[in-house]
Design an enzyme around this catalytic site. Structure first.
Site, PDB file in Angstrom:
ATOM      1  N   LYS A 291     -21.057  47.696 -30.496  1.00 29.66           N
ATOM      2  CA  LYS A 291     -20.033  47.480 -29.462  1.00 29.66           C
ATOM      3  C   LYS A 291     -18.857  48.352 -29.870  1.00 29.66           C
ATOM      4  CE  LYS A 291     -16.923  44.260 -27.320  1.00 29.66           C
ATOM      5  NZ  LYS A 291     -16.087  43.098 -27.546  1.00 29.66           N
TER       6      LYS A 291
ATOM      7  N   GLY B  95      -8.549  37.668 -25.818  1.00 24.04           N
ATOM      8  CA  GLY B  95      -7.948  36.441 -26.338  1.00 24.04           C
ATOM      9  C   GLY B  95      -6.903  35.813 -25.440  1.00 24.04           C
TER      10      GLY B  95
ATOM     11  N   ALA C 226     -13.947  39.958 -22.480  1.00 24.86           N
ATOM     12  CA  ALA C 226     -12.547  39.728 -22.855  1.00 24.86           C
ATOM     13  C   ALA C 226     -11.735  39.008 -21.778  1.00 24.86           C
ATOM     14  CB  ALA C 226     -11.828  41.025 -23.214  1.00 24.86           C
TER      15      ALA C 226
ATOM     16  N   ASN D 170     -15.599  34.760 -26.329  1.00 23.27           N
ATOM     17  CA  ASN D 170     -15.362  34.324 -27.705  1.00 23.27           C
ATOM     18  C   ASN D 170     -14.238  33.289 -27.770  1.00 23.27           C
ATOM     19  OD1 ASN D 170     -15.002  36.125 -30.880  1.00 23.27           O
ATOM     20  ND2 ASN D 170     -14.736  33.986 -30.466  1.00 23.27           N
ATOM     21  N   THR D 171     -13.015  33.735 -27.455  1.00 22.41           N
ATOM     22  CA  THR D 171     -11.838  32.885 -27.668  1.00 22.41           C
ATOM     23  C   THR D 171     -11.941  31.540 -26.953  1.00 22.41           C
ATOM     24  OG1 THR D 171     -10.453  34.824 -27.949  1.00 22.41           O
ATOM     25  CG2 THR D 171      -9.323  32.782 -27.365  1.00 22.41           C
TER      26      THR D 171
HETATM   27  C1  LIG Z   1     -15.284  39.165 -30.248  1.00 19.43           C
HETATM   28  C2  LIG Z   1     -14.971  40.261 -29.335  1.00 19.43           C
HETATM   29  O1  LIG Z   1     -15.628  41.249 -29.234  1.00 19.43           O
HETATM   30  C3  LIG Z   1     -13.778  40.108 -28.530  1.00 19.43           C
HETATM   31  O2  LIG Z   1     -13.000  41.183 -28.860  1.00 19.43           O
HETATM   32  C4  LIG Z   1     -14.218  40.079 -27.106  1.00 19.43           C
HETATM   33  O3  LIG Z   1     -13.641  41.086 -26.390  1.00 19.43           O
HETATM   34  C5  LIG Z   1     -14.065  38.743 -26.486  1.00 19.43           C
HETATM   35  O4  LIG Z   1     -12.839  38.499 -25.922  1.00 19.43           O
HETATM   36  P1  LIG Z   1     -12.297  37.001 -25.765  1.00 19.43           P
HETATM   37  O5  LIG Z   1     -12.018  36.536 -27.162  1.00 19.43           O
HETATM   38  O6  LIG Z   1     -11.071  37.104 -24.912  1.00 19.43           O
HETATM   39  O7  LIG Z   1     -13.384  36.173 -25.139  1.00 19.43           O
END
Ligand SMILES: CC(=O)[C@@H](O)[C@H](O)COP(=O)(O)O
Length: 254
Positions: free
Chosen positions: A95, A156, A182, A204-205
Protein backbone atom coordinates in the site's frame (compact mmCIF):
# COMPACT_ATOMS: atom_id res chain seq x y z
CA UNK A 1 -15.90 -12.31 -5.08
CA UNK A 2 -13.34 -9.52 -5.34
CA UNK A 3 -10.16 -10.15 -7.32
CA UNK A 4 -7.03 -8.06 -6.98
CA UNK A 5 -3.97 -9.13 -8.94
CA UNK A 6 -5.31 -12.67 -9.38
CA UNK A 7 -6.02 -13.11 -5.66
CA UNK A 8 -9.65 -13.63 -4.69
CA UNK A 9 -11.17 -12.09 -1.56
CA UNK A 10 -14.51 -13.06 -0.10
CA UNK A 11 -14.44 -10.09 2.26
CA UNK A 12 -14.61 -6.57 0.89
CA UNK A 13 -13.62 -5.07 4.23
CA UNK A 14 -9.90 -4.41 4.57
CA UNK A 15 -8.60 -3.38 7.96
CA UNK A 16 -5.60 -1.79 9.64
CA UNK A 17 -3.55 -2.54 12.73
CA UNK A 18 -2.98 0.88 14.30
CA UNK A 19 -4.55 2.43 17.41
CA UNK A 20 -5.74 -0.79 19.09
CA UNK A 21 -5.22 -0.87 22.86
CA UNK A 22 -3.23 -4.11 22.59
CA UNK A 23 -2.47 -6.88 20.14
CA UNK A 24 -5.07 -9.27 21.58
CA UNK A 25 -7.88 -6.77 20.96
CA UNK A 26 -6.47 -6.13 17.49
CA UNK A 27 -6.47 -9.83 16.70
CA UNK A 28 -10.01 -10.37 17.97
CA UNK A 29 -11.32 -7.35 16.08
CA UNK A 30 -9.65 -8.39 12.82
CA UNK A 31 -11.00 -11.92 13.27
CA UNK A 32 -14.51 -10.56 13.94
CA UNK A 33 -14.31 -8.32 10.86
CA UNK A 34 -13.56 -11.38 8.67
CA UNK A 35 -11.08 -9.16 6.86
CA UNK A 36 -8.62 -11.08 4.68
CA UNK A 37 -6.29 -8.19 3.83
CA UNK A 38 -4.73 -6.23 6.67
CA UNK A 39 -2.40 -3.30 6.32
CA UNK A 40 0.58 -2.77 8.58
CA UNK A 41 2.91 0.21 8.64
CA UNK A 42 6.52 -0.72 7.93
CA UNK A 43 7.61 1.98 10.39
CA UNK A 44 5.94 0.02 13.25
CA UNK A 45 7.76 -3.27 12.73
CA UNK A 46 10.75 -4.05 14.90
CA UNK A 47 12.85 -6.30 12.68
CA UNK A 48 15.60 -6.76 15.25
CA UNK A 49 13.14 -8.71 17.36
CA UNK A 50 11.99 -10.93 14.47
CA UNK A 51 8.24 -11.50 14.33
CA UNK A 52 7.08 -9.09 17.00
CA UNK A 53 3.86 -8.46 18.90
CA UNK A 54 2.27 -7.06 15.79
CA UNK A 55 3.14 -9.67 13.21
CA UNK A 56 2.82 -12.88 15.20
CA UNK A 57 -0.93 -12.58 15.82
CA UNK A 58 -1.54 -11.55 12.22
CA UNK A 59 0.32 -14.58 10.96
CA UNK A 60 -1.74 -16.74 13.32
CA UNK A 61 -4.96 -15.20 12.01
CA UNK A 62 -3.99 -16.28 8.49
CA UNK A 63 -4.67 -12.90 6.89
CA UNK A 64 -2.78 -11.56 3.90
CA UNK A 65 -0.47 -8.72 4.91
CA UNK A 66 -0.53 -5.44 3.04
CA UNK A 67 2.52 -3.53 4.26
CA UNK A 68 2.21 0.22 3.86
CA UNK A 69 4.78 2.96 3.38
CA UNK A 70 3.21 5.41 5.80
CA UNK A 71 5.87 7.82 7.04
CA UNK A 72 7.52 8.09 3.62
CA UNK A 73 7.80 11.73 2.53
CA UNK A 74 8.80 11.16 -1.07
CA UNK A 75 9.06 8.49 -3.77
CA UNK A 76 12.58 7.49 -2.80
CA UNK A 77 11.61 6.74 0.80
CA UNK A 78 8.47 4.87 -0.27
CA UNK A 79 10.41 2.64 -2.71
CA UNK A 80 12.92 1.90 0.07
CA UNK A 81 10.08 0.95 2.48
CA UNK A 82 8.49 -1.30 -0.15
CA UNK A 83 11.76 -3.09 -0.83
CA UNK A 84 12.29 -3.55 2.91
CA UNK A 85 8.78 -5.02 3.18
CA UNK A 86 9.42 -7.44 0.32
CA UNK A 87 12.69 -8.55 1.90
CA UNK A 88 11.48 -8.88 5.47
CA UNK A 89 7.84 -9.92 5.09
CA UNK A 90 8.10 -11.92 1.89
CA UNK A 91 5.30 -10.08 0.10
CA UNK A 92 5.42 -7.93 -3.00
CA UNK A 93 2.06 -6.33 -2.19
CA UNK A 94 2.39 -2.74 -1.05
CA UNK A 95 0.00 0.00 0.00
CA UNK A 96 1.78 3.07 -1.27
CA UNK A 97 1.35 6.04 1.06
CA UNK A 98 3.32 9.25 0.72
CA UNK A 99 2.09 12.09 2.86
CA UNK A 100 4.66 14.71 3.75
CA UNK A 101 2.11 16.99 5.40
CA UNK A 102 1.89 15.96 9.08
CA UNK A 103 -1.31 17.90 9.84
CA UNK A 104 -3.75 16.54 7.25
CA UNK A 105 -1.74 13.56 5.94
CA UNK A 106 -2.75 14.51 2.42
CA UNK A 107 -1.11 12.22 -0.14
CA UNK A 108 1.49 13.77 -2.46
CA UNK A 109 0.15 13.06 -5.96
CA UNK A 110 3.38 13.71 -7.85
CA UNK A 111 5.61 11.59 -5.62
CA UNK A 112 2.96 8.84 -5.46
CA UNK A 113 2.71 8.56 -9.25
CA UNK A 114 6.50 8.44 -9.55
CA UNK A 115 6.85 5.79 -6.81
CA UNK A 116 4.00 3.75 -8.32
CA UNK A 117 5.74 3.74 -11.71
CA UNK A 118 9.03 2.55 -10.19
CA UNK A 119 7.40 -0.10 -7.97
CA UNK A 120 5.26 -1.51 -10.78
CA UNK A 121 8.37 -1.80 -12.95
CA UNK A 122 10.04 -3.70 -10.10
CA UNK A 123 7.17 -6.20 -9.99
CA UNK A 124 5.27 -4.99 -6.94
CA UNK A 125 1.49 -5.25 -6.60
CA UNK A 126 0.87 -1.57 -5.92
CA UNK A 127 -2.21 -0.16 -4.20
CA UNK A 128 -1.74 3.60 -3.91
CA UNK A 129 -3.48 5.78 -1.32
CA UNK A 130 -4.45 8.99 -3.12
CA UNK A 131 -6.79 11.94 -3.02
CA UNK A 132 -10.14 11.32 -4.71
CA UNK A 133 -8.77 12.56 -8.03
CA UNK A 134 -10.21 10.75 -11.07
CA UNK A 135 -7.41 11.87 -13.40
CA UNK A 136 -4.69 10.71 -11.03
CA UNK A 137 -6.46 7.38 -10.57
CA UNK A 138 -6.41 6.83 -14.35
CA UNK A 139 -2.72 7.70 -14.47
CA UNK A 140 -2.00 5.22 -11.69
CA UNK A 141 -3.88 2.51 -13.57
CA UNK A 142 -1.83 3.30 -16.68
CA UNK A 143 1.47 2.74 -14.85
CA UNK A 144 0.22 -0.66 -13.70
CA UNK A 145 -1.31 -0.27 -10.22
CA UNK A 146 -3.44 -3.25 -9.18
CA UNK A 147 -6.06 -1.09 -7.43
CA UNK A 148 -6.55 2.52 -6.40
CA UNK A 149 -7.32 3.68 -2.87
CA UNK A 150 -8.91 7.15 -2.96
CA UNK A 151 -9.59 8.81 0.37
CA UNK A 152 -13.05 9.46 1.75
CA UNK A 153 -11.71 12.13 4.14
CA UNK A 154 -8.48 12.67 6.11
CA UNK A 155 -6.96 9.59 7.77
CA UNK A 156 -8.29 9.05 11.27
CA UNK A 157 -10.84 11.87 11.01
CA UNK A 158 -14.01 9.71 10.96
CA UNK A 159 -15.61 12.40 8.75
CA UNK A 160 -17.06 9.91 6.27
CA UNK A 161 -17.47 10.32 2.51
CA UNK A 162 -16.53 13.99 2.16
CA UNK A 163 -15.27 13.29 -1.38
CA UNK A 164 -18.37 11.38 -2.49
CA UNK A 165 -18.94 13.18 -5.83
CA UNK A 166 -15.38 12.43 -6.94
CA UNK A 167 -15.47 8.88 -5.65
CA UNK A 168 -18.48 8.32 -7.93
CA UNK A 169 -16.47 9.45 -10.96
CA UNK A 170 -13.51 7.27 -10.00
CA UNK A 171 -15.79 4.23 -9.59
CA UNK A 172 -17.48 4.94 -12.93
CA UNK A 173 -14.17 5.19 -14.79
CA UNK A 174 -11.93 2.66 -13.05
CA UNK A 175 -10.73 -0.50 -14.74
CA UNK A 176 -9.03 -1.73 -11.56
CA UNK A 177 -10.67 -2.27 -8.16
CA UNK A 178 -11.46 0.88 -6.18
CA UNK A 179 -10.87 0.60 -2.45
CA UNK A 180 -12.21 3.57 -0.52
CA UNK A 181 -9.71 4.32 2.20
CA UNK A 182 -9.42 6.64 5.19
CA UNK A 183 -11.89 8.65 7.18
CA UNK A 184 -14.76 6.15 7.12
CA UNK A 185 -16.11 6.70 10.62
CA UNK A 186 -19.30 4.63 10.85
CA UNK A 187 -20.71 1.40 9.42
CA UNK A 188 -23.40 3.41 7.59
CA UNK A 189 -20.64 5.29 5.75
CA UNK A 190 -18.99 2.02 4.73
CA UNK A 191 -22.38 0.79 3.50
CA UNK A 192 -22.79 3.99 1.48
CA UNK A 193 -19.36 3.52 -0.12
CA UNK A 194 -20.34 0.00 -1.15
CA UNK A 195 -23.76 1.16 -2.43
CA UNK A 196 -21.90 3.59 -4.72
CA UNK A 197 -20.13 0.61 -6.27
CA UNK A 198 -16.78 0.64 -4.49
CA UNK A 199 -15.06 -2.74 -4.68
CA UNK A 200 -13.94 -2.61 -1.04
CA UNK A 201 -13.27 -0.26 1.86
CA UNK A 202 -10.35 0.02 4.26
CA UNK A 203 -11.26 0.92 7.84
CA UNK A 204 -8.93 1.26 10.80
CA UNK A 205 -9.58 4.14 13.21
CA UNK A 206 -13.35 3.69 13.51
CA UNK A 207 -12.88 0.09 14.61
CA UNK A 208 -9.73 0.47 16.72
CA UNK A 209 -10.89 3.57 18.59
CA UNK A 210 -14.39 2.31 19.34
CA UNK A 211 -15.21 1.54 22.96
CA UNK A 212 -15.97 -2.01 21.73
CA UNK A 213 -13.67 -2.71 18.79
CA UNK A 214 -14.80 -6.30 18.36
CA UNK A 215 -18.50 -5.39 18.15
CA UNK A 216 -17.66 -2.49 15.85
CA UNK A 217 -15.66 -4.79 13.58
CA UNK A 218 -18.72 -7.03 13.23
CA UNK A 219 -20.91 -4.01 12.48
CA UNK A 220 -18.55 -2.93 9.70
CA UNK A 221 -18.46 -6.47 8.30
CA UNK A 222 -22.28 -6.54 8.09
CA UNK A 223 -22.52 -2.99 6.71
CA UNK A 224 -20.07 -3.77 3.92
CA UNK A 225 -21.96 -6.94 3.02
CA UNK A 226 -25.31 -5.08 2.99
CA UNK A 227 -23.95 -2.18 0.97
CA UNK A 228 -22.53 -4.54 -1.63
CA UNK A 229 -25.76 -6.53 -1.88
CA UNK A 230 -27.73 -3.32 -2.31
CA UNK A 231 -25.39 -2.20 -5.09
CA UNK A 232 -25.77 -5.54 -6.85
CA UNK A 233 -29.57 -5.45 -6.40
CA UNK A 234 -29.65 -1.98 -7.96
CA UNK A 235 -30.74 1.13 -6.06
CA UNK A 236 -33.82 3.08 -7.18
CA UNK A 237 -33.37 6.23 -9.24
CA UNK A 238 -33.06 9.50 -7.29
CA UNK A 239 -35.74 12.00 -8.51
CA UNK A 240 -36.09 15.72 -7.93
CA UNK A 241 -39.85 15.71 -7.49
CA UNK A 242 -42.34 13.36 -5.88
CA UNK A 243 -43.59 10.39 -7.86
CA UNK A 244 -46.84 8.64 -6.86
CA UNK A 245 -46.26 5.27 -5.27
CA UNK A 246 -49.75 4.19 -6.38
CA UNK A 247 -50.90 5.98 -9.56
CA UNK A 248 -54.41 7.51 -9.09
CA UNK A 249 -55.83 6.62 -12.51
CA UNK A 250 -58.38 4.13 -11.11
CA UNK A 251 -60.84 6.09 -8.96
CA UNK A 252 -60.31 9.55 -10.56
CA UNK A 253 -61.93 8.26 -13.76
CA UNK A 254 -65.08 6.93 -12.02
C1 LIG B 1 -4.01 1.94 8.52
C2 LIG B 1 -4.07 2.77 7.32
O1 LIG B 1 -3.60 2.46 6.27
C3 LIG B 1 -4.73 4.05 7.46
O2 LIG B 1 -3.77 4.97 7.11
C4 LIG B 1 -5.91 4.03 6.55
O3 LIG B 1 -5.85 5.03 5.63
C5 LIG B 1 -7.19 3.98 7.30
O4 LIG B 1 -7.71 5.20 7.64
P1 LIG B 1 -8.69 5.34 8.90
O5 LIG B 1 -7.83 5.09 10.10
O6 LIG B 1 -9.24 6.74 8.83
O7 LIG B 1 -9.76 4.29 8.78
Amino acid sequence: MLTIADVEFESRLFTGTGKFSNSQVMLEAITASKSQLVTVAMKRIDFKMGLDDLLTPLRQAGVRLLPNTSGARNAKEAVFAAELAREMLGTHWIKLEIHPDPKYLMPDAIETLEAARILCEKGFIVMPYVHADPVLCRRLEEVGCAAVMPLASPIGSNQGLVTESFLKIIIEQARVPVVIDAGIGAPSQAARAMELGADAVLVNTAIASSASPIVMAECFKEAVQCGRRAFEAGLGRVQTGAVHTSPLTGFLNQ
